[in-house]
Design an enzyme around this catalytic site. Sequence first.
Site, PDB file in Angstrom:
ATOM      1  N   GLY A 344       2.950  -0.525   3.354  1.00 53.47           N
ATOM      2  CA  GLY A 344       3.393  -1.154   2.119  1.00 53.47           C
ATOM      3  C   GLY A 344       2.336  -0.967   1.073  1.00 53.47           C
ATOM      4  N   GLY A 347      -1.348   0.715   1.581  1.00 53.82           N
ATOM      5  CA  GLY A 347      -2.037   0.609   2.853  1.00 53.82           C
ATOM      6  C   GLY A 347      -1.101   0.327   4.001  1.00 53.82           C
ATOM      7  N   VAL A 349      -0.061  -2.072   7.370  1.00 53.14           N
ATOM      8  CA  VAL A 349      -0.139  -3.477   7.739  1.00 53.14           C
ATOM      9  C   VAL A 349      -0.097  -3.615   9.258  1.00 53.14           C
ATOM     10  CG1 VAL A 349       0.888  -5.739   7.446  1.00 53.14           C
ATOM     11  CG2 VAL A 349       1.040  -4.078   5.607  1.00 53.14           C
ATOM     12  N   ASP A 473       6.871  -4.307  -7.980  1.00 53.68           N
ATOM     13  CA  ASP A 473       7.523  -3.634  -6.861  1.00 53.68           C
ATOM     14  C   ASP A 473       8.449  -4.601  -6.118  1.00 53.68           C
ATOM     15  OD1 ASP A 473       8.192  -1.460  -5.361  1.00 53.68           O
ATOM     16  OD2 ASP A 473       6.350  -1.402  -4.183  1.00 53.68           O
TER      17      ASP A 473
END
Length: 684
Positions: A344, A347, A349, A473
């Site tokens: 996401g 980077g 997660v 976003d």
Amino acid sequence: MTVLNTNHILTFSCIVSAAVVILGRTCSCLQFTYPNFNTSQKDDFSFSPGSSITNGSLYITPNTGNISHQSGRVVYARETLKLWNSKRTSLTSFRTEFVLNILPQNGSAGEGMAFILTNNPSLPSNSSGQWLGVFNNQTDGAFENRVVAVEFDTRKSYKDDLDGNHVGIDIDSIKSVDQIPLSNQSITLSSGSDVWVGIKYDGTTLLFEVTLIQYSTSGQQHVSGVSRLIDLSLGLLDDIHLVFAGSTGDFTQLNQIKSWNFTTIDNVGRGHGRKVLLALIVLTIFALCLFAVLFMWRRLTRQRRLAYRNLEKMIDAHGPVKFKLKELRRATANFSPTRKLGRGGFGTVYLGYISRMNLEVAVKRVSTNNAKSDRGEQEFVAEVNTISKLSHRNLVKLIGWCHEGAELLLIYEYFPMGSLDKLLYASARVSNLSSETSVLELTWERRYRIICGVASALDYLHHGSSKRILHRDVKTSNVMLDEDYNARLGDFGLARVIQHDGVTHHSTQAVAGTRGYMAYESFFTGRASLDTDVYAFGVFIMEVVSGRSPSSSVSYRNQDESAGSTREAMYIVDWIWRHYGEGNVLAAADTVLRGVYDKAQVDCAVRLAVACCHPNPRERPSMRTVVQVLMGGAPAPEPPYVKPAFVWPPSGSQSEIQLPHVGLLFTGGQTSFCSMTSTSLTGR
Ligand SMILES: *[C@@H]1O[C@H](CO)[C@@H](O)[C@H](O)[C@H]1NC(C)=O
Ligand SMILES: *[C@@H]1O[C@H](CO)[C@@H](O)[C@H](O)[C@H]1NC(C)=O
Ligand SMILES: *[C@@H]1O[C@H](CO)[C@@H](O)[C@H](O)[C@H]1NC(C)=O
Ligand SMILES: *[C@@H]1O[C@H](CO)[C@@H](O)[C@H](O)[C@H]1NC(C)=O
Ligand SMILES: *[C@@H]1O[C@H](CO)[C@@H](O)[C@H](O)[C@H]1NC(C)=O
Ligand SMILES: *[C@@H]1O[C@H](CO)[C@@H](O)[C@H](O)[C@H]1NC(C)=O
Ligand SMILES: *[C@@H]1O[C@H](CO)[C@@H](O)[C@H](O)[C@H]1NC(C)=O
Ligand SMILES: *[C@@H]1O[C@H](CO)[C@@H](O)[C@H](O)[C@H]1NC(C)=O
């Protein structure tokens, strides 16, 4: 920089003292407790004719003489409730509890009572009977009433009234925006026995909660309640009166309040007079010590400070926890691929387990490429700084961060249910398997609550704090669900802080976002703005309502008289707009819902979605308006039935250039709107 400059200290302590004095003065800390009422306290209240303190209780309507067709009010007269908290950063949160007792006088009860928040404390004329002492035939429904009421209705007196034993929330009209029957919960308002009522309002999440408790003669506890998102600032002005109102009709009752307390919950200091003075002295001394210690410490750690200067400077002293890389490596099994939750923002997660907190967390590891560049670090710092100051029940909470060497990590709350898109499309798969028995997880009720939650979070980001924050976003994969299916908006990797002042800063550079959610104008401006967030939110609603992905085209069945039905590939905005234009809004609803939904809510959601996706950014509603519509405080918008052509610059500016219908440009599948240079389109 060798000695502690006394001027510094003096200036600093002056600032602290001034701050304390200001906070002390504007503190909205209305608070009182009446375990019972005593005639010696009658000056604390103002009474309409016939209402009184009798036998240790407030009697809201007359208890002697002619008690039929009466109305009355008792107003707390010592102080008003301030709409905003002392820093004016959010609405005042409060809690109030009272015990009411309604005793019918003619066998059957009539009509009811209400607890109201209003700027107009005086009793309206002709407000007996169904009006409960709150409205009358002329004022009902008028915005000027400035009333938010909790009604305890003991008689069904008009068509929309649910029954003769319900609790409801009324905004400027006796027609409740929410009402809940009590009989099936074994609570009877007019039984002559006590009902305990608790009302809680959270000024940041805007949640207004009412709870009722009654004990049966056998001592069994019966609980019921109603809650709703209410933005009090939309209807009420600053000085709010706390009022009990009640009425009787052909049938009569005694409307009694036996005890009452009220507390404002303000996270800023409270207290008066000597307490403030004491706090001021203590705080000043404390601040001085802190200042001295900080000063020494800064000198001692100058070297280290230089290394971290960019980072530390921007993170609040009370900000999120700072973690060691070692601990995070342990928590994520050294960033094992098996712990990967997804990608996401900028980077990857991972699921982590912090043993000293006994807590599962989501660890976002900013990709090393980004981390090495200046830009990565800047964005990281911006993200930490922005998020650590935000608190809203529909936002994912930032727990901590870590910055060691080239590693940049953010630690968030973890939601085992995952993101909304997974569930949205999983439920579609289930229905394709046509298993009638499978339980639909994302019911309409939950979807609507998710839409309201995300709207509320965005409104908070856009308008809720002193800084404007863009999300940039908004999409279903950035919305997490907690175990109660409440939406938690996450991933502020792209968030930028924009100050309220300075007209030119209402948008930011560097367009970012996800295809399918990006507003038309962002291809020209290359900027994110409040309007592009609203557009993305419109697409988000469409996706949640229809269960269709905005990144793929859907086919639309043309009901052509001559040729039977033909199919046409369309993107979600055009598809839904077409259904809306044909007055067939419900056709947009996800088929897995099997028609089980509140038609009015679907209609409202689709209208909002369409309005948010208006090609002209100036025609889109603000998130404030969106929230207002969702909570029933404003009518749903009526966007044009045919999607207007996209015009850039938006009408009003000079040199408008008409473009072909944007839908056509998009229906070319991968033909990217972006690939056309803006010069060829704008002619500039
Ligand atoms: C009411 O208040 C007065 C004076 O404060 C006190 O003397 C009296 O006992 C109180 N009465 C009741 C019923 O509490
Ligand atoms: C108040 O108390 C007295 C004595 O207990 C009683 O006679 C009277 O009816 C009560 N008044 C009301 C309004 O309940
Ligand atoms: C009682 O008062 C109401 C309102 O003032 C009036 O409409 C009604 O006729 C009165 N009833 C009696 C019995 O006096
Ligand atoms: C008032 O507040 C206290 C706690 O502050 C609570 O225990 C009590 O039940 C409240 N309610 C009433 C009606 O007094
Ligand atoms: C209720 O009682 C009052 C007085 O006791 C009487 O005047 C009135 O007519 C009664 N109303 C009904 C509907 O029975
Ligand atoms: C109240 O009602 C009475 C009779 O129904 C009417 O004469 C009067 O004008 C009304 N008052 C107001 C302020 O509406
Ligand atoms: C007010 O009352 C009159 C007669 O009592 C009725 O004709 C009228 O429709 C009412 N107006 C409203 C807004 O309810
Ligand atoms: C009581 O009835 C209402 C409406 O009929 C319903 O929404 C609610 O769920 C019921 N509550 C219980 C506990 O059955």
